[in-house]
Scaffold this active site. Structure first.
Site, PDB file in Angstrom:
ATOM      1  N   GLU A   1      -4.437   7.932  -3.100  1.00 47.43           N
ATOM      2  CA  GLU A   1      -3.326   8.539  -3.872  1.00 47.43           C
ATOM      3  C   GLU A   1      -2.160   8.854  -2.930  1.00 47.43           C
ATOM      4  OE1 GLU A   1      -4.514   7.751  -6.668  1.00 47.43           O
ATOM      5  OE2 GLU A   1      -5.106   9.533  -7.802  1.00 47.43           O
TER       6      GLU A   1
ATOM      7  N   GLY B   1       0.862  -1.182   0.000  1.00 49.66           N
ATOM      8  CA  GLY B   1       0.000   0.000   0.000  1.00 49.66           C
ATOM      9  C   GLY B   1       0.890   1.221   0.000  1.00 49.66           C
ATOM     10  N   SER B   2       1.198   1.725   1.197  1.00 53.27           N
ATOM     11  CA  SER B   2       2.138   2.855   1.293  1.00 53.27           C
ATOM     12  C   SER B   2       3.507   2.441   0.775  1.00 53.27           C
ATOM     13  CB  SER B   2       2.247   3.315   2.755  1.00 53.27           C
ATOM     14  OG  SER B   2       1.050   3.951   3.143  1.00 53.27           O
TER      15      SER B   2
ATOM     16  N   GLN C   1     -21.915  35.086  16.855  1.00 53.30           N
ATOM     17  CA  GLN C   1     -20.506  34.991  16.437  1.00 53.30           C
ATOM     18  C   GLN C   1     -20.000  33.547  16.494  1.00 53.30           C
ATOM     19  OE1 GLN C   1     -18.090  37.829  18.574  1.00 53.30           O
ATOM     20  NE2 GLN C   1     -18.409  39.376  16.992  1.00 53.30           N
TER      21      GLN C   1
ATOM     22  N   ILE D   1      -8.836  -1.010  -5.940  1.00 58.46           N
ATOM     23  CA  ILE D   1      -8.614  -0.349  -7.232  1.00 58.46           C
ATOM     24  C   ILE D   1      -9.853   0.464  -7.617  1.00 58.46           C
ATOM     25  CG2 ILE D   1      -8.031  -0.689  -9.682  1.00 58.46           C
ATOM     26  CD1 ILE D   1      -5.774  -1.327  -7.475  1.00 58.46           C
TER      27      ILE D   1
ATOM     28  N   GLN E   1     -21.768  20.230  12.425  1.00 56.87           N
ATOM     29  CA  GLN E   1     -21.986  20.848  13.737  1.00 56.87           C
ATOM     30  C   GLN E   1     -22.927  22.049  13.624  1.00 56.87           C
ATOM     31  OE1 GLN E   1     -20.982  19.501  16.454  1.00 56.87           O
ATOM     32  NE2 GLN E   1     -21.574  21.090  17.899  1.00 56.87           N
TER      33      GLN E   1
ATOM     34  N   GLY F   1     -26.387  20.897  13.189  1.00 57.43           N
ATOM     35  CA  GLY F   1     -26.924  20.136  14.319  1.00 57.43           C
ATOM     36  C   GLY F   1     -27.556  18.824  13.882  1.00 57.43           C
ATOM     37  N   GLY F   2     -28.736  18.551  14.398  1.00 52.19           N
ATOM     38  CA  GLY F   2     -29.434  17.298  14.081  1.00 52.19           C
ATOM     39  C   GLY F   2     -29.687  17.145  12.592  1.00 52.19           C
TER      40      GLY F   2
ATOM     41  N   ALA G   1      -1.630  13.157 -10.019  1.00 53.50           N
ATOM     42  CA  ALA G   1      -2.955  12.773  -9.530  1.00 53.50           C
ATOM     43  C   ALA G   1      -3.265  13.407  -8.178  1.00 53.50           C
ATOM     44  CB  ALA G   1      -3.038  11.251  -9.429  1.00 53.50           C
TER      45      ALA G   1
HETATM   46  N1  COS Z   1       9.143  11.101  -9.533  1.00 55.85           N
HETATM   47  C1  COS Z   1      10.114  10.419 -10.172  1.00 55.85           C
HETATM   48  N2  COS Z   1      10.850   9.469  -9.574  1.00 55.85           N
HETATM   49  C2  COS Z   1      10.587   9.186  -8.296  1.00 55.85           C
HETATM   50  C3  COS Z   1       9.584   9.847  -7.570  1.00 55.85           C
HETATM   51  C4  COS Z   1       8.840  10.845  -8.252  1.00 55.85           C
HETATM   52  N3  COS Z   1       7.868  11.504  -7.657  1.00 55.85           N
HETATM   53  N4  COS Z   1       9.525   9.357  -6.324  1.00 55.85           N
HETATM   54  C5  COS Z   1      10.486   8.426  -6.249  1.00 55.85           C
HETATM   55  N5  COS Z   1      11.115   8.314  -7.437  1.00 55.85           N
HETATM   56  C6  COS Z   1      12.227   7.450  -7.773  1.00 55.85           C
HETATM   57  C7  COS Z   1      13.446   7.849  -6.944  1.00 55.85           C
HETATM   58  O1  COS Z   1      14.184   8.850  -7.589  1.00 55.85           O
HETATM   59  C8  COS Z   1      14.218   6.548  -6.870  1.00 55.85           C
HETATM   60  O2  COS Z   1      14.895   6.337  -8.096  1.00 55.85           O
HETATM   61  P1  COS Z   1      16.491   6.035  -8.135  1.00 55.85           P
HETATM   62  O3  COS Z   1      16.649   4.755  -7.343  1.00 55.85           O
HETATM   63  O4  COS Z   1      16.779   5.894  -9.588  1.00 55.85           O
HETATM   64  O5  COS Z   1      17.135   7.190  -7.466  1.00 55.85           O
HETATM   65  C9  COS Z   1      13.127   5.507  -6.796  1.00 55.85           C
HETATM   66  O6  COS Z   1      11.960   6.111  -7.378  1.00 55.85           O
HETATM   67  C10 COS Z   1      12.838   5.066  -5.391  1.00 55.85           C
HETATM   68  O7  COS Z   1      12.497   6.192  -4.606  1.00 55.85           O
HETATM   69  P2  COS Z   1      12.408   6.080  -3.028  1.00 55.85           P
HETATM   70  O8  COS Z   1      13.688   5.490  -2.482  1.00 55.85           O
HETATM   71  O9  COS Z   1      11.973   7.404  -2.493  1.00 55.85           O
HETATM   72  O10 COS Z   1      11.253   4.965  -2.836  1.00 55.85           O
HETATM   73  P3  COS Z   1      10.571   4.379  -1.546  1.00 55.85           P
HETATM   74  O11 COS Z   1      10.404   2.924  -1.748  1.00 55.85           O
HETATM   75  O12 COS Z   1      11.273   4.864  -0.323  1.00 55.85           O
HETATM   76  O13 COS Z   1       9.085   4.985  -1.603  1.00 55.85           O
HETATM   77  C11 COS Z   1       7.301   6.542  -1.377  1.00 55.85           C
HETATM   78  C12 COS Z   1       8.778   6.247  -1.754  1.00 55.85           C
HETATM   79  C13 COS Z   1       6.978   6.222   0.076  1.00 55.85           C
HETATM   80  C14 COS Z   1       7.148   8.021  -1.642  1.00 55.85           C
HETATM   81  C15 COS Z   1       6.387   5.717  -2.318  1.00 55.85           C
HETATM   82  O14 COS Z   1       6.436   4.350  -1.999  1.00 55.85           O
HETATM   83  C16 COS Z   1       4.949   6.178  -2.285  1.00 55.85           C
HETATM   84  O15 COS Z   1       4.596   7.186  -2.894  1.00 55.85           O
HETATM   85  N6  COS Z   1       4.094   5.430  -1.591  1.00 55.85           N
HETATM   86  C17 COS Z   1       2.660   5.701  -1.575  1.00 55.85           C
HETATM   87  C18 COS Z   1       2.046   5.011  -2.720  1.00 55.85           C
HETATM   88  C19 COS Z   1       0.715   5.578  -3.027  1.00 55.85           C
HETATM   89  O16 COS Z   1       0.537   6.781  -3.191  1.00 55.85           O
HETATM   90  N7  COS Z   1      -0.249   4.692  -3.160  1.00 55.85           N
HETATM   91  C20 COS Z   1      -1.549   5.055  -3.570  1.00 55.85           C
HETATM   92  C21 COS Z   1      -1.828   4.136  -4.679  1.00 55.85           C
HETATM   93  S1  COS Z   1      -2.844   4.709  -5.904  1.00 55.85           S
HETATM   94  S2  COS Z   1      -4.546   5.081  -5.024  1.00 55.85           S
END
Ligand code: COS
Length: 379
Positions: free
Chosen positions: A362, A130-131, A278, A156, A335, A338-339, A241
């Site tokens: 996102e 996810g994150s 107010q 999705i 708020q 109210g109801g 996005a």
């Molecule tokens: N644009 C271009 N490249 C990017 C970028 C961006 N916005 N963000 C990261 N990258 C690239 C980095 O430059 C790095 O590349 P290099 O290894 O060539 O230097 C690579 O991607 C990895 O970046 P990073 O080390 O920051 O990755 P992490 O695994 O630490 O993750 C986060 C970064 C947490 C920001 C990412 O996993 C994230 O956005 N998670 C949330 C996902 C999300 O929004 N999910 C919703 C799904 S759709 S509803």
């Protein structure tokens, strides 16, 4: 109000009037039934609003990011579920094809998407990714002229309703995020099925579903970008996005604020409208300040995008501030009313439920702070 140009003001007026007249009256119905609002989508397609920022060459409307954000704000003000469908279809389901697709892919897929004849979706999230989006475990193994996809995606947006899915899978797990690769998968491809549809707290009319890939064979030419470029494609897509989610949040908050404002002028207690106190008037003033501040952050990020400047940090800021603001403003609207605010007879309880997702999808607001901190600390 930011200074919008004539074209942007015209689209604001067009979408606002249409959304107030056609979309808002049906929002409670769709929230209640959780049916996908196909009639809204068909009407938006007829108006050219399913591909606002896509080039006219591919049947898009060819407008700037600012006009697109205004469109999402106005639709979301009337019905946040419809706003979510349009935002995800456009920013996540169509724009990546325009940015990273081959000319053949653009000609094959974009006109149907940009015209709204077909719906797009973006499939990155998995139960264990996810994150931590780099943990994608859906696999794509090359076999002759086809890739074989196996795995599952969850949460999705537009899942089931969409015709075209941009799916992120790994071609080599040992490569970590450098193995992640984007693919275009069409609905109806053997081995691709739609799983459980989520029952949600808010944006209930939007479809959110699981996707299942079971030896799903897709032609090699459906690779989006190159092998291993998927993570970057996904991150760049999400940067854009996220401005749209900020715009959606501003729209939800504006809708809730307008309801509370209208109510507080007509609702009389102790012999006067409650707005004459107010305690209520200051709440309305604070709501107006917060909404305008969020809108300016959204416009700023969109303006940077239109100017061809980097906007990832500003998109994350706009999304975070606007979504936190939307939850607060919608709660205050409940708020004030109210109801009546708590009752499903009025729209603000729906707007409160709808607002919550903007802090989550996102990229959660906690992830946005990681993105923002990354930009600040890199400098
Ligand atoms: N644009 C271009 N490249 C990017 C970028 C961006 N916005 N963000 C990261 N990258 C690239 C980095 O430059 C790095 O590349 P290099 O290894 O060539 O230097 C690579 O991607 C990895 O970046 P990073 O080390 O920051 O990755 P992490 O695994 O630490 O993750 C986060 C970064 C947490 C920001 C990412 O996993 C994230 O956005 N998670 C949330 C996902 C999300 O929004 N999910 C919703 C799904 S759709 S509803």
């Amino acid at each position: 109000m930011a200074i919008l140009n004539e074209e942007q003001l015209a689209i604001q007026k067009l979408v606002r009037e249409f959304a107030e007249k056609e979309i808002a009256p049906k929002a409670a119905h769709y929230d209640h039934t959780e049916e996908f609002p196909w009639d809204n989508i068909r009407q938006l397609a007829d108006m050219g609003l399913m591909g606002v920022p896509i080039d006219e060459k591919y049947e898009g409307t060819g407008l700037d990011a600012m006009s697109y954000m205004i469109t999402i704000e106005e639709i979301s003000k009337a019905c946040a579920a419809t706003g979510a469908i349009v935002a995800i279809h456009t920013s996540a389901g169509s724009v990546p094809l325009e940015l990273f697709g081959t000319e053949e892919q653009k000609e094959k897929y974009l006109p149907d998407l940009a015209s709204g004849r077909k719906i797009g979706a973006f499939a990155l999230t998995e139960p264990n990714a996810g994150s931590d989006a780099a943990k994608v475990s859906t696999t794509a193994i090359l076999d002759g002229n086809e890739y074989i996809l196996n795995g599952a995606k969850c949460f999705i947006s537009n899942g089931g309703a969409a015709d075209t899915y941009l799916v992120f899978a790994t071609v080599d797990k040992s490569k970590g995020l450098k193995g992640i690769t984007g693919f275009i998968v069409e609905k109806g491809t053997p081995g691709f099925s739609i799983g459980k549809k989520e029952e949600k707290m808010g944006i209930r009319a939007s479809a959110t579903a699981e996707l299942i890939f079971n030896n799903c064979r897709i032609p090699k030419e459906n690779l989006l970008g190159k092998e291993g470029e998927g993570f970057k494609i996904a991150m760049i897509t999400l940067d854009g996005a996220r401005i749209g989610i900020g715009a959606q949040a501003v729209g939800i908050a504006q809708g809730a604020y307008q309801e509370a404002l209208r109510y507080s002028k007509v609702r009389e207690q102790f012999g006067k409208p409650i707005a004459a106190n107010q305690a209520i008037a200051f709440k309305l003033a604070d709501m107006a300040i917060q909404i305008e501040a969020a809108r300016q952050l959204v416009y700023h990020a969109a303006g940077l995008k239109d100017a061809g400047q980097s906007y990832g940090k500003e998109a994350a800021m706009a999304k975070t501030f606007a979504s936190d603001m939307a939850v607060k403003v919608a709660l205050e609207a409940v708020q004030i009313m109210g109801g009546y605010g708590y009752s499903r007879e009025y729209p603000v309880e729906r707007m409160l439920r709808d607002s919550k997702i903007t802090q989550i999808y996102e990229g959660t607001n906690e992830i946005q702070r990681i993105v923002i901190a990354g930009h600040i600390l890199r400098k």
